[in-house]
Design a protein around this motif. Structure first.
Motif, short mmCIF file in Angstrom:
data_model
loop_
_atom_site.label_atom_id
_atom_site.label_comp_id
_atom_site.label_asym_id
_atom_site.label_seq_id
_atom_site.Cartn_x
_atom_site.Cartn_y
_atom_site.Cartn_z
N TYR A 287 44.50 -53.34 78.34
CA TYR A 287 43.87 -52.67 77.21
C TYR A 287 44.79 -51.54 76.76
N CYS A 288 45.10 -51.50 75.49
CA CYS A 288 46.06 -50.53 74.97
C CYS A 288 45.53 -49.91 73.69
N ASP A 289 45.69 -48.58 73.55
CA ASP A 289 45.23 -47.91 72.34
C ASP A 289 46.36 -47.67 71.34
N ILE B 169 46.78 -59.02 76.01
CA ILE B 169 46.70 -57.63 75.57
C ILE B 169 45.61 -57.50 74.52
N LYS B 170 44.80 -56.46 74.68
CA LYS B 170 43.70 -56.21 73.75
C LYS B 170 43.76 -54.76 73.30
N TYR B 171 43.49 -54.57 72.03
CA TYR B 171 43.43 -53.22 71.49
C TYR B 171 42.10 -52.57 71.87
N VAL B 172 42.18 -51.31 72.26
CA VAL B 172 40.98 -50.53 72.53
C VAL B 172 41.17 -49.17 71.84
N HIS B 173 40.15 -48.69 71.18
CA HIS B 173 40.25 -47.42 70.47
C HIS B 173 40.47 -46.28 71.47
N THR B 174 41.24 -45.29 71.06
CA THR B 174 41.55 -44.15 71.92
C THR B 174 40.30 -43.50 72.51
N ASN C 83 39.38 -45.48 75.46
CA ASN C 83 40.44 -45.57 76.47
C ASN C 83 40.63 -44.20 77.15
N ILE C 84 39.56 -43.69 77.73
CA ILE C 84 39.49 -42.31 78.19
C ILE C 84 40.51 -41.99 79.27
N VAL C 85 40.62 -42.82 80.28
CA VAL C 85 41.52 -42.53 81.41
C VAL C 85 42.97 -42.53 80.94
N ALA C 86 43.38 -43.59 80.25
CA ALA C 86 44.78 -43.68 79.82
C ALA C 86 45.11 -42.59 78.81
N ASP C 87 44.17 -42.28 77.91
CA ASP C 87 44.42 -41.25 76.92
C ASP C 87 44.60 -39.89 77.60
N ALA C 88 43.74 -39.59 78.55
CA ALA C 88 43.86 -38.31 79.27
C ALA C 88 45.19 -38.24 80.03
N ALA C 89 45.55 -39.33 80.70
CA ALA C 89 46.80 -39.35 81.47
C ALA C 89 48.01 -39.19 80.55
N SER C 90 47.99 -39.85 79.39
CA SER C 90 49.13 -39.76 78.48
C SER C 90 49.28 -38.37 77.88
N ARG C 91 48.20 -37.58 77.95
CA ARG C 91 48.24 -36.20 77.45
C ARG C 91 48.37 -35.20 78.60
N ASP D 118 43.43 -34.25 85.49
CA ASP D 118 42.12 -33.83 85.98
C ASP D 118 41.00 -34.60 85.27
N LEU D 119 41.15 -34.78 83.96
CA LEU D 119 40.16 -35.54 83.19
C LEU D 119 40.21 -37.03 83.54
N ALA D 120 41.41 -37.56 83.71
CA ALA D 120 41.56 -38.98 84.05
C ALA D 120 40.91 -39.27 85.40
N VAL D 121 41.17 -38.43 86.39
CA VAL D 121 40.59 -38.62 87.72
C VAL D 121 39.08 -38.46 87.67
N ALA D 122 38.60 -37.46 86.95
CA ALA D 122 37.15 -37.26 86.84
C ALA D 122 36.47 -38.47 86.23
N GLU D 123 37.08 -39.07 85.22
CA GLU D 123 36.51 -40.26 84.58
C GLU D 123 36.48 -41.44 85.55
N LEU D 124 37.56 -41.61 86.32
CA LEU D 124 37.58 -42.69 87.32
C LEU D 124 36.49 -42.50 88.36
N VAL D 125 36.33 -41.27 88.82
CA VAL D 125 35.29 -40.96 89.81
C VAL D 125 33.91 -41.23 89.20
N ASP D 126 33.72 -40.84 87.94
CA ASP D 126 32.45 -41.11 87.25
C ASP D 126 32.18 -42.61 87.15
#
Length: 125
Positions: free
Chosen positions: A24-26, A64-69, A72-80, A84-92
């Protein structure tokens, strides 16, 4: 450490051998480039060539599939650089914090596989 990360990556590759992997890619430009098979940007062509080589080596089929930013919370947080946000989302989402391994190649470049280092060096020229 670096060796442990590489060992886990090798195990994952063996585990996925022959499988279909959904990515999944934004980044719509990348999604369309992969679907079309011939990106105009030479850096994207290089990345696609590397992906194709990995797929060939491990007998992977990539869809490959498009996903809106916003989705795509984890990847978007990591790319920025908001790990901390990416890990929190994974834990959630149910991941155990102890199962999440972070590797920052900016601070630990020696942990990168040599082929990734060469690829990045070529793309930054």
């Amino acid at each position: 450490g670096g060796r442990g990360e590489r060992d886990r990556a090798a195990l994952a590759a063996r585990t996925l051998r022959g499988q279909t992997v959904v990515v999944y890619c934004d980044n719509n430009a990348w999604v369309e480039s992969v679907r079309g098979g011939s990106p105009k940007d030479p850096r994207l062509r290089e990345l696609l060539a590397v992906q194709n080589q990995i797929c060939k080596e491990y007998e992977l089929t990539v869809i490959i599939k498009y996903v809106h930013t916003d989705t795509n919370i984890v990847a978007d947080a990591a790319s920025r650089h908001r790990m901390d946000l990416a890990v929190a989302e994974l834990v959630d989402k149910g991941w155990a914090r102890g199962d999440i391994n972070l590797l920052d190649l900016n601070t630990q470049p020696e942990s990168a596989p040599p082929d990734l280092t060469l690829l990045l060096d070529r793309m930054v020229q």
